[in-house]
Design a protein around this motif. Structure first.
Motif, PDB file in Angstrom:
ATOM      1  N   THR A  50       0.695  -1.334  -0.187  1.00 36.09           N
ATOM      2  CA  THR A  50       0.172   0.224   0.029  1.00 36.09           C
ATOM      3  C   THR A  50       0.914   1.335  -0.043  1.00 36.09           C
ATOM      4  N   ILE A  51       0.371   2.203  -0.046  1.00 37.25           N
ATOM      5  CA  ILE A  51       0.790   3.715  -0.007  1.00 37.25           C
ATOM      6  C   ILE A  51       1.485   3.990   1.082  1.00 37.25           C
ATOM      7  N   ALA A  52       0.987   3.484   2.362  1.00 42.63           N
ATOM      8  CA  ALA A  52       1.580   3.476   3.460  1.00 42.63           C
ATOM      9  C   ALA A  52       3.010   2.853   3.586  1.00 42.63           C
ATOM     10  N   ASP A  53       3.075   1.586   3.037  1.00 42.95           N
ATOM     11  CA  ASP A  53       4.280   0.921   3.000  1.00 42.95           C
ATOM     12  C   ASP A  53       5.284   1.807   2.210  1.00 42.95           C
ATOM     13  N   VAL A  54       4.805   2.033   1.076  1.00 41.31           N
ATOM     14  CA  VAL A  54       5.913   3.057   0.452  1.00 41.31           C
ATOM     15  C   VAL A  54       6.339   4.178   1.352  1.00 41.31           C
ATOM     16  N   ALA A  55       5.352   4.867   1.935  1.00 44.31           N
ATOM     17  CA  ALA A  55       5.570   6.240   2.527  1.00 44.31           C
ATOM     18  C   ALA A  55       6.629   5.810   3.852  1.00 44.31           C
ATOM     19  N   SER A  56       6.287   4.776   4.491  1.00 42.99           N
ATOM     20  CA  SER A  56       7.153   4.435   5.675  1.00 42.99           C
ATOM     21  C   SER A  56       8.570   3.979   5.080  1.00 42.99           C
ATOM     22  N   ARG A  57       8.566   3.492   4.140  1.00 42.01           N
ATOM     23  CA  ARG A  57       9.982   2.941   3.441  1.00 42.01           C
ATOM     24  C   ARG A  57      10.817   4.227   2.967  1.00 42.01           C
ATOM     25  N   ALA A  58      10.201   5.420   2.334  1.00 36.93           N
ATOM     26  CA  ALA A  58      10.643   6.467   1.913  1.00 36.93           C
ATOM     27  C   ALA A  58      10.758   7.463   3.128  1.00 36.93           C
ATOM     28  N   GLY A  59      10.288   7.035   4.220  1.00 38.78           N
ATOM     29  CA  GLY A  59      10.463   8.234   5.496  1.00 38.78           C
ATOM     30  C   GLY A  59       9.583   9.440   5.243  1.00 38.78           C
ATOM     31  N   VAL A  60       8.424   9.198   4.485  1.00 38.61           N
ATOM     32  CA  VAL A  60       7.732  10.511   4.181  1.00 38.61           C
ATOM     33  C   VAL A  60       6.286   9.876   4.560  1.00 38.61           C
ATOM     34  N   ALA A  61       5.182  11.006   4.643  1.00 39.64           N
ATOM     35  CA  ALA A  61       3.780  10.939   4.666  1.00 39.64           C
ATOM     36  C   ALA A  61       3.319   9.991   3.695  1.00 39.64           C
ATOM     37  N   ALA A  62       2.126   9.518   3.806  1.00 44.26           N
ATOM     38  CA  ALA A  62       1.452   9.121   2.585  1.00 44.26           C
ATOM     39  C   ALA A  62       1.087   9.953   1.556  1.00 44.26           C
ATOM     40  N   SER A  63       0.423  11.091   2.193  1.00 46.28           N
ATOM     41  CA  SER A  63       0.081  11.940   1.076  1.00 46.28           C
ATOM     42  C   SER A  63       1.123  12.590   0.313  1.00 46.28           C
ATOM     43  N   THR A  64       2.698  12.696   0.722  1.00 46.88           N
ATOM     44  CA  THR A  64       3.714  13.038   0.146  1.00 46.88           C
ATOM     45  C   THR A  64       3.747  11.932  -1.234  1.00 46.88           C
ATOM     46  N   VAL A  65       3.712  10.698  -0.977  1.00 48.87           N
ATOM     47  CA  VAL A  65       3.803   9.617  -2.029  1.00 48.87           C
ATOM     48  C   VAL A  65       2.741  10.024  -2.878  1.00 48.87           C
TER      49      VAL A  65
END
Lengths: 373, 373
Positions: free
Chosen positions: B8-23
């Motif tokens: 999910t977008i949350a997975d991407v966000a946490s891996r990139a160290g940003v918020a989901a909205s940023t992704v």
DNA sequence: CTGTCGTGTCGAAGCGCTTCGACGGACGGA
DNA sequence: TCCGTCCGTCGAAGCGCTTCGACACGACAG
């Protein structure tokens, strides 16, 4: 653009005087609801013209209600057959309340990964599978429920459906022999086709030759590939006749070649339907749009599509389906340029005895004429 | 089935160290994001193989990323052309990051209402539109962005795309006259076709006849419908030749009839390509799979599909598109059974002067041979 | 040094649906 | 009469995404 604001389940619920969840249960039938309530809900649905939002549904239920169909749209494959296939698949899918997403084979494995990961579809039908097909590997890795049309090399654990091409070859040999032929040949596709997908063309050839062998020493059968341009066809037929002057039957598994084969035979003084017999493996139109019309075995595209979609639906529902499904070929004979008559698999007609009476007899004998197709 | 849990977008966000909205903003480009952050996000996306959940996206953004294509899959229409059309549409749609949902025309207006209300698609391409088409009315009511292939009676406010059939008829007349013919005829489809969709067949006829008239008194042109079974074709051609012994040119706008027309002409002692000229309106295969190969005007299905999808994309993006788009026909001439040569609209060839030199000259003259198609 | 603006990022509020657990009432057995 | 069951219904909690408003923070003008 735009139009009226969308009707939501909440609108339906308030109009029917129930909770949204109740509406959902009425629609899905997953919990019992009293008949009166159900009726009120259904009325509200009809009055408002409610259709659930596909995205919301797929998000909440993890089911998209869509299956993908990947077709080799670019080249090769006979286009009309593909179209029939697509038609059959959509029709059958709609019967199961599913929609069909169309993909081209050139999206390749990446395309499969995309649709799988985005949950845009629940399952997949992969057409025109080749012996070594990179998509098959990807499919296995993705674990997306799927049905293949055709057989790849490693069919382990995959659901595959196809025409029984070997039986088709056998049927053709059988037809020719049954028509009194004693020296028969199979005119196949160009060698390139044999190399590309051993399955398909190769299976026809072996089925054809095997039937010839079984029949015993009074029958001679051979097979030879043939490019599909007019000049090569003419040449190949001439060579064949030169090498086998007593040749009296030909099965043609090469659609574009058919008219040219007839020309070549006419040039060589053979009278098709009288002292020489020809049978086609290919679509009805190919066999019908020549003179004389020829008997043929077709690829029952709609049928295959129905079976494939049916299997996929069952897999989605968690029901087991056979790994391998081979569809029996059917030989259509065409008499006197009239309506075609369909033979059941295994049924035989001695064409030496064919006459007007027989035609009538066969028709009324419960053998159905082809309607749609 | 199943496979790994979805990314999910949350997975991407946490891996990139940003918020989901940023992704989300990185992916959509709707807000500016610093290059470094964007890069980290893109890396995470690639590493995790992230693809946004289509349902969630469509729910939140009110855009499905899918367009519907409604084809007349059941009967009529030439199947290969439909397939080319479908192929072109899917390819073009993918270029715009859209998927294509396939529908059959027999879902009718109700089907349109369904896909519109469920927001499963953003727009619609409607093929093979007839003069009085109930779907058109439904479409108007629904306000679903759409593009039609073909022209209904009331095209008011609709976006329509089609081959310029009138020009196609004109091209054919022009070709025959340019080849030296002085008595020409158009062999059309069966009368039923003329009744069903006045647009199409009728426009070819009028374009053909008009060109004949314009040319003046030394040319005679007529048109007659013709059923497409072999026997009727033979009869119609015979009648035509009997009524007009000096006939020396024929345009055939009836695909299945083509081979039979050639037979009938041969029977009547006309030598096509020498004292008689024939031109076909139809797919390449029809004109190629006869002897001699014939010049033809085809329905540029892929081209139409591209234009239609392009228009639809523009409409979805809020950009104006022309109500009516007519695609110029192109006449392909086929010399000596070799590669076909494509003429630009308006370009002419005096076939009386055709010889090997001309062929070479035309080829090298920058007139491209057809590659794909 | 303080106030103002832009820029880049975050958190939270839904989008419309399904589904889970809970709950009130009718019913039957003890 | 009381309690356990079952049936029909409800409310709330997400599903994974987009998008809006808010908020730091540095740059720059006053």
């Amino acid at each position: 653009m735009g139009g009226g604001r969308g009707v939501t389940i909440a609108d339906v619920a308030s109009r029917a005087g129930v909770a949204a969840s109740t509406v959902s249960y009425v629609l899905s039938g997953k919990r019992s609801i009293s008949p009166e309530t159900a009726q009120r809900v259904m009325d509200a649905v009809a009055e408002l013209g409610y259709h659930p939002h596909a995205g919301a549904r797929s998000l909440a239920s993890r089911k998209a209600g869509v299956i993908a169909m990947m077709l080799p749209l670019r080249h090769g494959m006979h286009l009309p057959v593909l179209m029939q296939f697509a038609s059959g698949a959509v029709t059958e899918a709609r019967r199961h309340d599913q929609d069909v997403l169309l993909m081209t084979a050139d999206e390749g494995p990446a395309g499969l990964a995309r649709v799988a990961a985005s949950s845009i579809v629940d399952g997949l039908i992969l057409m025109d599978v080749e012996v070594r097909d990179p998509r098959v590997e990807a499919l296995r890795r993705l674990g997306l429920p799927s049905v293949l049309i055709g057989f790849p090399a490693e069919a382990e654990g995959l659901t595959c459906v196809d025409l029984d091409f070997s039986a088709a070859g056998r049927e053709c040999a059988e037809y020719l022999i049954g028509s009194g032929c004693r020296e028969v040949a199979l005119l196949g596709a160009s060698e390139a086709v044999y190399e590309r997908r051993t399955g398909f063309a190769e299976r026809v050839r072996s089925g054809f030759l095997k039937r010839g062998l079984e029949r015993g020493p009074d029958v001679r059968a051979e097979a030879r590939p043939c490019p599909d341009d007019p000049v090569s066809v003419q040449r190949t037929v001439k060579e064949l006749l030169a090498a086998r002057p007593a040749l009296d039957g030909l099965a043609v598994h090469n659609e574009p070649a058919v008219p040219h084969v007839l020309h070549a035979l006419a040039d060589a003084g053979r009278s098709v339907g009288e002292d020489f017999h020809v049978v086609v493996i290919g679509p009805d139109e190919v066999a019908e749009r020549v003179h004389p019309q020829l008997p043929s075995v077709l690829v029952p595209a709609e049928r295959l599509a129905e079976i494939a979609v049916g299997h996929l639906m069952r897999k989605l529902g968690g029901v087991e389906v056979p790994d391998s499904t081979l569809v029996e070929p059917q030989l259509t004979i065409r008499l006197f340029e009239r309506d075609p008559v369909l033979l059941e698999p295994g049924e035989r007609v001695d064409l030496l005895a064919v006459d007007a009476d027989l035609e009538v007899q066969m028709r009324s004998g419960g053998v159905p004429g082809r309607a749609g197709q």
